[in-house]
Design an enzyme around this catalytic site. Sequence first.
Site, short mmCIF file in Angstrom:
data_model
loop_
_atom_site.label_atom_id
_atom_site.label_comp_id
_atom_site.label_asym_id
_atom_site.label_seq_id
_atom_site.Cartn_x
_atom_site.Cartn_y
_atom_site.Cartn_z
N HIS A 163 -17.78 -9.77 -3.96
CA HIS A 163 -16.37 -9.39 -3.82
C HIS A 163 -15.91 -8.59 -5.05
O HIS A 163 -16.27 -8.91 -6.17
CB HIS A 163 -15.49 -10.64 -3.68
CG HIS A 163 -15.52 -11.22 -2.30
ND1 HIS A 163 -16.62 -11.85 -1.78
CD2 HIS A 163 -14.56 -11.26 -1.33
CE1 HIS A 163 -16.35 -12.26 -0.55
NE2 HIS A 163 -15.12 -11.92 -0.24
N PRO A 164 -15.09 -7.57 -4.81
CA PRO A 164 -14.55 -6.79 -5.94
C PRO A 164 -13.43 -7.57 -6.63
O PRO A 164 -12.77 -8.39 -6.00
CB PRO A 164 -13.97 -5.56 -5.25
CG PRO A 164 -13.51 -6.08 -3.92
CD PRO A 164 -14.53 -7.12 -3.53
N SER B 108 -11.06 -3.91 2.09
CA SER B 108 -10.54 -4.39 0.83
C SER B 108 -9.45 -3.44 0.31
O SER B 108 -8.43 -3.87 -0.24
CB SER B 108 -11.69 -4.51 -0.18
OG SER B 108 -11.35 -5.39 -1.22
N ARG C 26 -7.39 -1.67 2.12
CA ARG C 26 -6.17 -1.95 2.90
C ARG C 26 -5.50 -3.22 2.41
O ARG C 26 -4.28 -3.27 2.25
CB ARG C 26 -6.53 -2.14 4.39
CG ARG C 26 -6.42 -0.88 5.23
CD ARG C 26 -6.30 -1.21 6.72
NE ARG C 26 -7.36 -2.07 7.21
CZ ARG C 26 -8.57 -1.63 7.62
NH1 ARG C 26 -8.84 -0.34 7.58
NH2 ARG C 26 -9.47 -2.48 8.06
N GLU C 27 -6.30 -4.25 2.17
CA GLU C 27 -5.74 -5.54 1.78
C GLU C 27 -5.10 -5.46 0.39
O GLU C 27 -3.98 -5.96 0.18
CB GLU C 27 -6.84 -6.61 1.81
CG GLU C 27 -7.29 -6.93 3.24
CD GLU C 27 -8.68 -7.55 3.33
OE1 GLU C 27 -9.12 -7.82 4.46
OE2 GLU C 27 -9.33 -7.75 2.28
N GLN C 28 -5.79 -4.84 -0.56
CA GLN C 28 -5.24 -4.75 -1.91
C GLN C 28 -4.02 -3.83 -1.93
O GLN C 28 -3.04 -4.09 -2.63
CB GLN C 28 -6.31 -4.26 -2.90
CG GLN C 28 -7.48 -5.24 -3.05
CD GLN C 28 -8.24 -5.08 -4.37
OE1 GLN C 28 -7.66 -4.72 -5.39
NE2 GLN C 28 -9.53 -5.37 -4.36
N PHE D 217 -13.08 -13.67 -8.96
CA PHE D 217 -11.89 -14.34 -8.42
C PHE D 217 -11.59 -13.77 -7.04
O PHE D 217 -11.35 -12.57 -6.90
CB PHE D 217 -10.69 -14.10 -9.35
CG PHE D 217 -9.39 -14.63 -8.80
CD1 PHE D 217 -9.15 -16.00 -8.72
CD2 PHE D 217 -8.39 -13.76 -8.38
CE1 PHE D 217 -7.94 -16.49 -8.23
CE2 PHE D 217 -7.18 -14.24 -7.88
CZ PHE D 217 -6.97 -15.61 -7.81
N LEU E 26 -9.22 -14.03 -3.58
CA LEU E 26 -7.94 -14.52 -3.05
C LEU E 26 -7.61 -13.69 -1.81
O LEU E 26 -7.75 -12.46 -1.83
CB LEU E 26 -6.85 -14.34 -4.11
CG LEU E 26 -5.43 -14.78 -3.74
CD1 LEU E 26 -5.34 -16.31 -3.64
CD2 LEU E 26 -4.41 -14.27 -4.78
#
Lengths: 175, 175
Positions: free
Chosen positions: B67-68, B84, B86-88, B119, B121
Site C-alpha cells: 500500500h502507498p 488509490s 481516486r480515494e486519496q 499506515f 486507512l
Amino acid sequence: MDMQKVNSMDFGEFVDVFGNVIERCPLIAAAVWSQRPFSDLEDLERHFFEFIDTLPRSGQEGILRCHPDLAGRDLQRGTLTAESQREQSGAGLTTLSGDERRRLSELNARYRARFGFSFVLAVRLSDRAAVPGELARRLHQQPEHELRTALGEVKKIGHLRLLDLLGSEPARLGP
Amino acid sequence: MDMQKVNSMDFGEFVDVFGNVIERCPLIAAAVWSQRPFSDLEDLERHFFEFIDTLPRSGQEGILRCHPDLAGRDLQRGTLTAESQREQSGAGLTTLSGDERRRLSELNARYRARFGFSFVLAVRLSDRAAVPGELARRLHQQPEHELRTALGEVKKIGHLRLLDLLGSEPARLGP
C-alpha cells in the site's frame, strides 16, 4: 549489489528492487522482507521459494495466473513488465511470424482451458523454436504434475532475475 | 455487473477487473478465481478476506507494504493506482498544504519505522482533517493489535472497491 546493501534496505526500496522477482507478485517480495537479514543470494532465494511453497493451492495457481502468455496479449499491447519483455525478446518471441504467433496463441488457449492458469516457461533457458513443442508436451501432463512443473519454472525465472539483480555471477543465458 | 457475468469470466478478465481490490496484490484476485462460482458480493468478498486471513504473518505484512503512503511518494510522483488516486483525492489528500504534507510524511515515517509496514486507512470513510490524528493514535498501539487494525482497513477498502465494481448498491462515502 552486495547483501549488506540488500539488508540495509527499507521495505519500500526492497519492493522497488525485488518486487518483480516473482512476476507481478510484489506481495511476495514484500513478505520476504520480514525474513531479513539474508546471508547470501541462496538464502534470499530460499525465502522467496518457501513463501511460494507454503501458499494454499489457490495462491500457487494465482501466481501462475499473474504471468503473461508467451507471445501473447501483453506483448502485443506493450504491457509486459520490463523483465518479461527482456526475456521474451531474448528468446526471439517478439519477432514470430503470424503463423508462429497463431500456433502459440492456440496452444496457450488450450493450456489455459485445461489447467486454469497460464503456461509458464523460463524462456531464457529455451528459445522460440522449442516453445511450441514444450507447450504441446506439457498440455498432456496431469494437473497436479503440471502445477509442480509450472511452479518450478517460476522459480527458475526468479533465480535468474535474482542473479541479474545481485550480479555476483553472470546469469546463464543458455540451456 | 451481475454475478452471472463475474462467474463467466476467464481468469484474465477476472484479474483485469478485480486485480486491485486488494491494492497492488493481483495475486489475491488471481487466487480467488479458483473459488468460483460466487453466489453474491458477500460470497466473493469472503473469499478475498479468507485468503488474507490464512496468509502467514509475513504475507499479511506484505499486503500492507504494497500500500502507498497517504499523501506520500506515489502521489507526488503520479504513480498511484487509479483506485488509490481516486480515494486519496476524494479525501482531500491531493491538495494538502506544504505543512500538512510534511506533518503526514513525518508521521508516516515514524509509523513505518515502528511497525515495518505502511499506515493503511480507508480514507473514503475519513477525511484529510482526521488522518493525522488517526495516524498519531495508531502509532501508539501494540504491534499485534495494529496489524489487525491495518488488515481491517485493507478489508474496508476492498469492500468499497467491490461495491464500486459490482454496483448493486451505492458505495457509501461517509463514515
